[in-house]
Write a protein that holds these residues in place. Structure first.
Motif, PDB file in Angstrom:
ATOM      1  N   ASP A   1       0.811  -1.221   0.000  1.00 32.27           N
ATOM      2  CA  ASP A   1       0.000   0.000   0.000  1.00 32.27           C
ATOM      3  C   ASP A   1       0.841   1.266   0.000  1.00 32.27           C
ATOM      4  N   MET A   2       2.139   1.105  -0.140  1.00 27.95           N
ATOM      5  CA  MET A   2       3.037   2.264  -0.161  1.00 27.95           C
ATOM      6  C   MET A   2       3.300   2.725  -1.591  1.00 27.95           C
ATOM      7  N   ARG A   3       3.739   3.946  -1.709  1.00 26.24           N
ATOM      8  CA  ARG A   3       4.153   4.500  -2.999  1.00 26.24           C
ATOM      9  C   ARG A   3       5.611   4.114  -3.265  1.00 26.24           C
ATOM     10  N   ILE A   4       5.942   3.956  -4.531  1.00 22.08           N
ATOM     11  CA  ILE A   4       7.327   3.652  -4.899  1.00 22.08           C
ATOM     12  C   ILE A   4       8.251   4.771  -4.443  1.00 22.08           C
ATOM     13  N   SER A   5       7.784   6.004  -4.503  1.00 18.61           N
ATOM     14  CA  SER A   5       8.627   7.117  -4.046  1.00 18.61           C
ATOM     15  C   SER A   5       8.960   6.998  -2.558  1.00 18.61           C
ATOM     16  N   SER A   6       8.101   6.368  -1.788  1.00 13.60           N
ATOM     17  CA  SER A   6       8.408   6.138  -0.374  1.00 13.60           C
ATOM     18  C   SER A   6       9.543   5.143  -0.213  1.00 13.60           C
ATOM     19  N   TYR A   7       9.593   4.129  -1.067  1.00 11.76           N
ATOM     20  CA  TYR A   7      10.726   3.192  -1.019  1.00 11.76           C
ATOM     21  C   TYR A   7      12.027   3.944  -1.277  1.00 11.76           C
ATOM     22  N   THR A   8      11.984   4.852  -2.249  1.00 11.74           N
ATOM     23  CA  THR A   8      13.173   5.649  -2.554  1.00 11.74           C
ATOM     24  C   THR A   8      13.615   6.431  -1.326  1.00 11.74           C
ATOM     25  N   ASP A   9      12.678   7.109  -0.681  1.00  8.83           N
ATOM     26  CA  ASP A   9      13.014   7.895   0.499  1.00  8.83           C
ATOM     27  C   ASP A   9      13.525   7.010   1.632  1.00  8.83           C
ATOM     28  N   LEU A  10      12.924   5.843   1.808  1.00 12.92           N
ATOM     29  CA  LEU A  10      13.384   4.933   2.855  1.00 12.92           C
ATOM     30  C   LEU A  10      14.789   4.410   2.562  1.00 12.92           C
ATOM     31  N   ILE A  11      15.073   4.136   1.305  1.00 14.41           N
ATOM     32  CA  ILE A  11      16.428   3.715   0.930  1.00 14.41           C
ATOM     33  C   ILE A  11      17.419   4.830   1.233  1.00 14.41           C
ATOM     34  N   LEU A  12      17.072   6.069   0.860  1.00 17.38           N
ATOM     35  CA  LEU A  12      17.964   7.198   1.150  1.00 17.38           C
ATOM     36  C   LEU A  12      18.172   7.363   2.655  1.00 17.38           C
ATOM     37  N   SER A  13      17.132   7.155   3.438  1.00 18.36           N
ATOM     38  CA  SER A  13      17.254   7.225   4.891  1.00 18.36           C
ATOM     39  C   SER A  13      18.174   6.118   5.412  1.00 18.36           C
ATOM     40  N   LYS A  14      18.022   4.917   4.894  1.00 16.17           N
ATOM     41  CA  LYS A  14      18.895   3.799   5.295  1.00 16.17           C
ATOM     42  C   LYS A  14      20.345   4.079   4.912  1.00 16.17           C
ATOM     43  N   ILE A  15      20.556   4.734   3.785  1.00 12.64           N
ATOM     44  CA  ILE A  15      21.915   5.105   3.380  1.00 12.64           C
ATOM     45  C   ILE A  15      22.514   6.076   4.390  1.00 12.64           C
ATOM     46  N   GLN A  16      21.737   7.077   4.798  1.00  6.15           N
ATOM     47  CA  GLN A  16      22.245   8.036   5.788  1.00  6.15           C
ATOM     48  C   GLN A  16      22.575   7.337   7.102  1.00  6.15           C
ATOM     49  N   ARG A  17      21.727   6.432   7.525  1.00 12.33           N
ATOM     50  CA  ARG A  17      22.009   5.655   8.738  1.00 12.33           C
ATOM     51  C   ARG A  17      23.306   4.862   8.582  1.00 12.33           C
ATOM     52  N   THR A  18      23.447   4.221   7.428  1.00 12.23           N
ATOM     53  CA  THR A  18      24.634   3.413   7.169  1.00 12.23           C
ATOM     54  C   THR A  18      25.892   4.271   7.196  1.00 12.23           C
ATOM     55  N   LYS A  19      25.827   5.449   6.588  1.00 19.66           N
ATOM     56  CA  LYS A  19      26.985   6.349   6.599  1.00 19.66           C
ATOM     57  C   LYS A  19      27.358   6.735   8.031  1.00 19.66           C
ATOM     58  N   GLU A  20      26.366   7.004   8.862  1.00 17.87           N
ATOM     59  CA  GLU A  20      26.641   7.342  10.265  1.00 17.87           C
ATOM     60  C   GLU A  20      27.316   6.177  10.981  1.00 17.87           C
ATOM     61  N   ILE A  21      26.807   4.975  10.754  1.00 19.59           N
ATOM     62  CA  ILE A  21      27.412   3.791  11.379  1.00 19.59           C
ATOM     63  C   ILE A  21      28.837   3.608  10.872  1.00 19.59           C
ATOM     64  N   GLU A  22      29.047   3.796   9.570  1.00 18.85           N
ATOM     65  CA  GLU A  22      30.405   3.692   9.016  1.00 18.85           C
ATOM     66  C   GLU A  22      31.327   4.732   9.643  1.00 18.85           C
ATOM     67  N   ASN A  23      30.802   5.933   9.872  1.00 19.02           N
ATOM     68  CA  ASN A  23      31.609   6.987  10.508  1.00 19.02           C
ATOM     69  C   ASN A  23      31.965   6.646  11.952  1.00 19.02           C
ATOM     70  N   HIS A  24      31.210   5.714  12.542  1.00 20.28           N
ATOM     71  CA  HIS A  24      31.492   5.247  13.905  1.00 20.28           C
ATOM     72  C   HIS A  24      32.169   3.875  13.875  1.00 20.28           C
ATOM     73  N   ASP A  25      32.874   3.605  12.795  1.00 16.92           N
ATOM     74  CA  ASP A  25      33.606   2.339  12.626  1.00 16.92           C
ATOM     75  C   ASP A  25      32.736   1.100  12.803  1.00 16.92           C
ATOM     76  N   GLY A  26      31.462   1.216  12.410  1.00 15.80           N
ATOM     77  CA  GLY A  26      30.557   0.077  12.445  1.00 15.80           C
ATOM     78  C   GLY A  26      29.901  -0.179  13.781  1.00 15.80           C
ATOM     79  N   HIS A  27      30.178   0.642  14.762  1.00 15.17           N
ATOM     80  CA  HIS A  27      29.627   0.433  16.109  1.00 15.17           C
ATOM     81  C   HIS A  27      28.304   1.162  16.282  1.00 15.17           C
ATOM     82  N   THR A  28      27.361   0.483  16.919  1.00 19.02           N
ATOM     83  CA  THR A  28      26.083   1.092  17.265  1.00 19.02           C
ATOM     84  C   THR A  28      25.797   0.822  18.743  1.00 19.02           C
ATOM     85  N   LEU A  29      24.988   1.655  19.334  1.00 16.15           N
ATOM     86  CA  LEU A  29      24.587   1.454  20.724  1.00 16.15           C
ATOM     87  C   LEU A  29      23.342   0.579  20.821  1.00 16.15           C
ATOM     88  N   VAL A  30      22.336   0.894  20.022  1.00 18.09           N
ATOM     89  CA  VAL A  30      21.068   0.167  20.109  1.00 18.09           C
ATOM     90  C   VAL A  30      20.482  -0.160  18.733  1.00 18.09           C
TER      91      VAL A  30
END
Length: 183
Positions: A125-154
């Protein structure tokens, strides 16, 4: 009734064929890429999709669907690189690269099926454009984790984010295929 598992397999078969053909052309030359470079490659593809969704036209004549395929294939490569590390030389056969593709795609599909059950196929029931935005959000999260040498708290790690990006791209291609069939 739509069968998500079968539709997933159909999309992945197309992506795997392209991956296999590229193995014929280049071999696993991607072995030299660090995961952060793969994250950036996925970013380029997702950013292009979003730009095309907003502008509605491509100056180079390519549509967004090939970019979603690229996200899927680079996501799998990213999962491989996370586990095997990068190399200064191509140190993997084409056959091994295909075996690993299948292995990581199987894991990614299992995750999708579990989440799909929990979320009641909300993606349909989602729009394809929402998948795009979610992918971009996941990329930003991934970049942050990479900037922390792969470590996350939670939070989930890089691999889980790659898998989510792959699955959102698969959903986009399933919906595209359904729209083509309806016409």
């Amino acid at each position: 009734m739509n069968n998500t598992s079968e539709q997933f397999d159909q999309v992945v078969a197309r992506c795997r064929r392209l991956y296999q053909m590229k193995m014929q052309d280049y071999g696993p030359s991607w072995r030299i890429l660090r995961p952060s470079s793969l994250t950036d490659q996925i970013f380029i593809k997702a950013k292009r999709i979003r730009t095309l969704e907003i502008n509605g036209q491509s100056r180079v004549g390519e549509d967004i669907w090939g970019e979603f395929v690229g996200i899927i294939n680079y996501g799998i490569i990213g999962l491989i690189q996370l586990d095997y590390g990068y190399s200064d030389v191509v140190d993997m056969t084409r056959e091994r690269a295909l075996e690993l593709y299948d292995h990581y795609m199987e894991q990614t599909k299992a995750l999708m099926m579990a989440k799909n059950t929990d979320y009641g196929e909300a993606w349909r029931d989602m729009r394809i454009s929402s998948y795009t935005d979610l992918i971009l959000s996941k990329i930003q999260r991934t970049k942050e984790i990479e900037n922390h040498d792969g470590h996350t708290l939670v939070s989930e790690g890089i691999a889980a984010n790659y898998q989510d990006m792959i699955n959102y791209a698969v959903f986009a291609l399933i919906k595209h295929d359904e729209n083509d069939e309806a016409q």
